[in-house]
Design a protein around this motif. Structure first.
Motif, short mmCIF file in Angstrom:
data_model
loop_
_atom_site.label_atom_id
_atom_site.label_comp_id
_atom_site.label_asym_id
_atom_site.label_seq_id
_atom_site.Cartn_x
_atom_site.Cartn_y
_atom_site.Cartn_z
N GLY A 88 1.27 -3.73 10.32
CA GLY A 88 2.65 -3.29 10.14
C GLY A 88 2.67 -1.83 9.74
N SER A 89 3.33 -1.53 8.62
CA SER A 89 3.36 -0.15 8.12
C SER A 89 3.43 -0.16 6.60
N VAL A 90 2.89 0.92 6.01
CA VAL A 90 2.89 1.07 4.56
C VAL A 90 3.25 2.51 4.23
N VAL A 91 4.23 2.67 3.35
CA VAL A 91 4.55 3.97 2.77
C VAL A 91 4.36 3.79 1.27
N ALA A 92 3.48 4.61 0.68
CA ALA A 92 3.18 4.48 -0.75
C ALA A 92 2.72 5.82 -1.30
N ASN A 93 2.64 5.90 -2.61
CA ASN A 93 2.11 7.09 -3.26
C ASN A 93 0.64 7.27 -2.88
N ASP A 94 -0.11 6.16 -2.88
CA ASP A 94 -1.50 6.19 -2.45
C ASP A 94 -1.90 4.83 -1.89
N ILE A 95 -2.83 4.85 -0.96
CA ILE A 95 -3.31 3.63 -0.30
C ILE A 95 -4.84 3.68 -0.35
N THR A 96 -5.45 2.60 -0.87
CA THR A 96 -6.90 2.56 -0.99
C THR A 96 -7.45 1.33 -0.28
N PRO A 97 -8.10 1.51 0.88
CA PRO A 97 -8.78 0.38 1.53
C PRO A 97 -10.24 0.35 1.12
N THR A 98 -10.77 -0.82 0.76
CA THR A 98 -12.18 -0.95 0.40
C THR A 98 -12.74 -2.23 0.98
N GLY A 99 -14.07 -2.35 0.97
CA GLY A 99 -14.72 -3.56 1.49
C GLY A 99 -14.45 -3.73 2.98
N ASN A 100 -14.09 -4.92 3.38
CA ASN A 100 -13.80 -5.22 4.79
C ASN A 100 -12.32 -5.13 5.09
N ALA A 101 -11.60 -4.37 4.29
CA ALA A 101 -10.15 -4.24 4.47
C ALA A 101 -9.84 -3.72 5.87
N SER A 102 -8.70 -4.18 6.42
CA SER A 102 -8.29 -3.65 7.71
C SER A 102 -6.79 -3.39 7.71
N PHE A 103 -6.42 -2.37 8.46
CA PHE A 103 -5.03 -2.00 8.60
C PHE A 103 -4.75 -1.68 10.06
N HIS A 104 -3.67 -2.24 10.58
CA HIS A 104 -3.28 -2.00 11.97
C HIS A 104 -1.81 -1.61 11.97
N TYR A 105 -1.52 -0.40 12.43
CA TYR A 105 -0.13 0.02 12.58
C TYR A 105 0.45 -0.72 13.78
N ASP A 106 1.58 -1.37 13.60
CA ASP A 106 2.21 -2.11 14.70
C ASP A 106 3.17 -1.19 15.44
#
Length: 156
Positions: A103-121
């Protein structure tokens, strides 16, 4: 700690400034087909366990972080999944373990760690009408080799 199924169009205003949502263990939120859930809260959110199952477009699940001072903590962890929109300008968003966001994320800060995944839709490109700020270009980093070049630049 139990599953919650959303049927129809639901809007929640959670007034807690502490922990507003905590999903863990076998718990999870499931949106029925054609349903939507919009959440407004200044409280912290933790999504783990079975996460949020949303068979609809990501715009059908929205988290609006309303905190105006300090930091709002939003975490997607373990096997937690989130298919939706997060708008939390005061938010500190972490995606870790096997956490998965589509999806989407708007934030002050975004921290992905480990096997985290993010997909912009890409379906969200026109979400919100005449908003002048939108993603115009991105590169999907799908392999460890692709991500390695950016890890040192972004201090992961």
């Amino acid at each position: 700690n139990k599953p919650l199924t959303i049927q129809g169009d639901v809007t929640l205003l959670l007034t807690s400034t502490g922990s507003a949502i905590s999903i863990s263990g076998n718990a999870g939120i499931t949106l029925a087909a054609g349903s939507s859930l919009i959440i407004y809260t200044a409280g912290d959110i933790s999504i783990a366990g079975n996460g949020v199952a949303n068979p609809n477009l990501p715009e059908k699940f929205q988290i609006w972080g309303t905190k105006t001072t300090g930091t709002q903590s939003i975490g997607i962890a373990g096997n937690g999944t989130l298919s939706g929109i997060v708008y939390a300008p005061q938010g500190s968003v972490t995606i870790n373990g096997n956490g998965d966001v589509c999806g989407s994320v708007v934030a002050n800060d975004i921290t992905p760690t480990g096997n985290a995944s993010f997909h912009y839709d890409e379906a969200l490109a026109d979400f919100g009408g005449d908003n002048p700020y939108r993603v115009s270009k991105w590169t999907e980093l799908t392999t460890a080799t692709d991500r390695a070049a950016y890890n040192t630049l972004m201090s992961f």
